[in-house]
Structure formats: structure tokens, C-alpha cells
Design a protein around this motif. Structure first.
Motif, PDB file in Angstrom:
ATOM      1  N   TYR A 247      60.226  53.054  39.622  1.00  0.00           N
ATOM      2  CA  TYR A 247      59.702  51.822  38.983  1.00  0.00           C
ATOM      3  C   TYR A 247      58.177  52.210  38.874  1.00  0.00           C
ATOM      4  N   LEU A 248      57.507  51.163  38.080  1.00  0.00           N
ATOM      5  CA  LEU A 248      56.049  51.214  37.983  1.00  0.00           C
ATOM      6  C   LEU A 248      55.367  50.172  38.827  1.00  0.00           C
ATOM      7  N   SER A 249      54.274  50.266  39.254  1.00  0.00           N
ATOM      8  CA  SER A 249      53.495  49.208  40.324  1.00  0.00           C
ATOM      9  C   SER A 249      52.369  49.062  39.450  1.00  0.00           C
ATOM     10  N   PHE A 250      51.871  47.939  39.059  1.00  0.00           N
ATOM     11  CA  PHE A 250      50.670  47.592  38.248  1.00  0.00           C
ATOM     12  C   PHE A 250      50.032  46.393  39.277  1.00  0.00           C
ATOM     13  N   SER A 251      48.541  46.718  39.343  1.00  0.00           N
ATOM     14  CA  SER A 251      47.854  46.015  40.249  1.00  0.00           C
ATOM     15  C   SER A 251      46.367  45.580  39.795  1.00  0.00           C
ATOM     16  N   ILE A 252      45.949  44.398  40.113  1.00  0.00           N
ATOM     17  CA  ILE A 252      44.541  44.021  39.601  1.00  0.00           C
ATOM     18  C   ILE A 252      43.822  43.792  40.995  1.00  0.00           C
ATOM     19  N   LYS A 253      42.467  43.900  40.906  1.00  0.00           N
ATOM     20  CA  LYS A 253      41.858  43.540  42.353  1.00  0.00           C
ATOM     21  C   LYS A 253      41.109  42.203  42.238  1.00  0.00           C
ATOM     22  N   ILE A 254      41.029  41.515  43.205  1.00  0.00           N
ATOM     23  CA  ILE A 254      40.549  40.240  43.031  1.00  0.00           C
ATOM     24  C   ILE A 254      39.451  40.001  44.052  1.00  0.00           C
ATOM     25  N   SER A 255      38.443  39.284  43.870  1.00  0.00           N
ATOM     26  CA  SER A 255      37.172  39.304  44.389  1.00  0.00           C
ATOM     27  C   SER A 255      37.456  38.061  45.682  1.00  0.00           C
ATOM     28  N   ARG A 256      36.412  38.333  46.702  1.00  0.00           N
ATOM     29  CA  ARG A 256      36.771  37.219  47.919  1.00  0.00           C
ATOM     30  C   ARG A 256      36.470  35.800  47.274  1.00  0.00           C
ATOM     31  N   ALA A 257      35.758  35.535  46.263  1.00  0.00           N
ATOM     32  CA  ALA A 257      35.700  33.994  45.591  1.00  0.00           C
ATOM     33  C   ALA A 257      37.076  33.832  45.375  1.00  0.00           C
ATOM     34  N   VAL A 258      37.773  34.503  44.581  1.00  0.00           N
ATOM     35  CA  VAL A 258      39.262  34.388  43.941  1.00  0.00           C
ATOM     36  C   VAL A 258      40.301  34.098  45.082  1.00  0.00           C
ATOM     37  N   VAL A 259      40.117  34.989  45.911  1.00  0.00           N
ATOM     38  CA  VAL A 259      41.206  35.049  47.065  1.00  0.00           C
ATOM     39  C   VAL A 259      40.988  33.428  47.901  1.00  0.00           C
ATOM     40  N   GLU A 260      39.711  32.980  47.907  1.00  0.00           N
ATOM     41  CA  GLU A 260      39.425  31.405  48.666  1.00  0.00           C
ATOM     42  C   GLU A 260      39.974  30.616  47.695  1.00  0.00           C
ATOM     43  N   GLN A 261      40.173  30.898  46.626  1.00  0.00           N
ATOM     44  CA  GLN A 261      40.850  29.778  45.712  1.00  0.00           C
ATOM     45  C   GLN A 261      42.166  29.954  45.544  1.00  0.00           C
ATOM     46  N   LEU A 262      42.767  31.092  45.669  1.00  0.00           N
ATOM     47  CA  LEU A 262      44.304  31.490  45.518  1.00  0.00           C
ATOM     48  C   LEU A 262      44.960  31.039  46.765  1.00  0.00           C
ATOM     49  N   PHE A 263      44.369  31.217  48.256  1.00  0.00           N
ATOM     50  CA  PHE A 263      45.124  31.322  49.254  1.00  0.00           C
ATOM     51  C   PHE A 263      44.106  30.298  50.358  1.00  0.00           C
ATOM     52  N   ASP A 264      45.042  29.949  51.337  1.00  0.00           N
ATOM     53  CA  ASP A 264      44.244  29.243  52.200  1.00  0.00           C
ATOM     54  C   ASP A 264      43.727  30.359  53.313  1.00  0.00           C
ATOM     55  N   LEU A 265      42.405  30.346  53.703  1.00  0.00           N
ATOM     56  CA  LEU A 265      41.814  31.361  54.248  1.00  0.00           C
ATOM     57  C   LEU A 265      42.478  31.700  55.599  1.00  0.00           C
ATOM     58  N   ASP A 266      42.765  30.368  56.541  1.00  0.00           N
ATOM     59  CA  ASP A 266      43.302  30.535  57.656  1.00  0.00           C
ATOM     60  C   ASP A 266      44.653  31.202  57.788  1.00  0.00           C
TER      61      ASP A 266
END
Length: 217
Positions: A86-105
Motif C-alpha cells: 500500500y501507499l503511505s501519504f503524510s503531511i507535517k503539521i506545526s506545533r501551533a496546528v497540533v495545539e489546535q487539533l489535539f488536547d495537549l495533555d
């Protein structure tokens, strides 16, 4: 003389056959399917192989293609062979985006033993939903904790990466991975010496998502 010239003259070299992701070289291009099953960053895109990297692990290594299209955004693609290919596709996300996408705890639990974190994305504002909704699962469970490897900015397919302790071994990192229950979407994290951390959103797709191949030569 014309007959003899044609008979003994220099023949044109056969064109390189490119029909599989494992054969891609720097400078080659691919065109992806225009299906709405793919996120906008991939859907119908023509992408060029800008660089080829190698991930080296204790018992295996993995080739990674750095792809770019008209948007100039980096897409990372790997051809993976497990029970099936299979193929694996990835994009990198910044710390600022991580903080918006997920609860940091909750995100911090990924790095705590025993490495059994669960992760659920936050409700996204409209502008983030447009960009990331097809890269995100409803929830993830952790499947890798502190896996060790080396990252090489070179193509070492069919070769053993250098083992020079003076710096040619590549960049050492620890990897952490979470995946959804359907095993179609993942969050991959690499932590390098000095604490530099890269977070990637990943999706797994069939080889048929590559509709056309365009060899550079």
C-alpha cells in the motif's frame, strides 16, 4: 551504405519503464486519482519527486519520497509492503496546528510509558476542517512507543546505509505512532536528538491511487 549505416549505427537507448512506486527516482512525476476519497492536497495532483530519503531501523529500512506539486506543499509518500502492499501519504503539521487539533495533555501521554495513549481530535474551526478533516480519524490508539531509528537524506534502496560513527549514520530519532481502528489513518511523531519533534498526519491508500507515471528520463 545507407543500409550498413543503419545496421551498425548507434541505436537509441530504450526508454526507462516506470510503472510502479518502487521504481521512482528523483525528478520523476506522478499523477494521483481525482477521487473525493482523497484530501485536496492529493486529489488529482501532479507531484514531482524532489528528494528520496531513507528510514533505517534495526531490522528494516523504508524509502520515503518527498513530493511537491503546484502548491509547493511537501507531501511524503512511502511504498509499504506488509501483508499486502500500500501507499503511505503524510503531511507535517506545526506545533501551533497540533495545539489546535489535539488536547495537549492527552497528546503528552503519547510519550509516557507504557505507551498506550488514546487520542481524539478536538472540534475543528471551519478553516482547519477544510484543510485537515480527511487526514484525521475520530480517534486513535497508540501502536508504537520510542521506536529507534536513523533518518538519512539519501536513497539507500538495495544498499546498507553507512555505519560511520563520526556523523554519516544519519539523524537518530525515536518514533511514536497512533492509528485508528480501521487502520487507514495515523499520527506519526519523530523526536530527534536535542528535542526537535516532527508531527505528521498520515493516511494509507491503495497503489491504484497513482494513475500515471512520468519518468524524468
Amino acid at each position: 551504405m545507407g543500409f550498413l549505416s543503419g545496421l551498425f549505427g548507434k541505436k537509441e537507448a530504450p526508454k526507462r519503464l516506470l510503472d510502479h512506486p518502487s521504481k521512482l527516482l528523483k525528478g520523476d512525476m506522478i499523477t494521483l486519482d481525482d477521487s473525493f476519497a482523497l484530501p485536496a492536497q492529493l486529489r488529482g495532483q501532479q507531484l514531482k519527486v524532489e528528494a528520496i530519503h531513507t528510514y533505517e531501523y534495526q531490522r528494516s529500512q523504508q524509502c520515503e519520497y518527498l513530493l511537491r506539486g503546484h502548491s509547493d506543499n511537501a507531501i511524503y509518500m512511502s511504498y509499504v509492503v506488509e501483508d499486502e502492499a500500500y501507499l503511505s501519504f503524510s503531511i507535517k503539521i506545526s506545533r501551533a496546528v497540533v495545539e489546535q487539533l489535539f488536547d495537549l495533555d492527552a497528546f503528552a501521554e503519547i510519550f509516557e510509558e507504557p505507551g498506550k495513549a488514546n487520542l481524539t481530535p478536538e472540534s475543528l474551526p471551519e478553516e482547519l476542517a477544510e484543510t485537515f478533516s480527511q487526514w484525521l480519524a475520530d480517534d486513535y490508539h497508540q501502536v508504537e512507543f520510542a521506536g529507534f531509528g536513523y533518518f538519512h537524506r539519501e536513497d539507500y534502496r538495495n544498499q546498507k546505509p553507512p555505519q560511520d560513527e563520526n556523523g554519516a549514520r544519519g539523524e537518530a530519532f525515536e518514533s511514536y505512532s497512533l492509528i485508528n481502528s480501521q487502520e487507514t489513518l495515523a499520527v506519526d511523531i519523530e523526536v530527534y536528538d536535542g528535542g526537535d519533534t516532527e508531527v505528521m498526519l498520515t493516511l494509507y491508500r491503495p497503489l491504484t491511487d497513482i494513475r500515471e507515471y512520468w519518468p524524468a528520463s
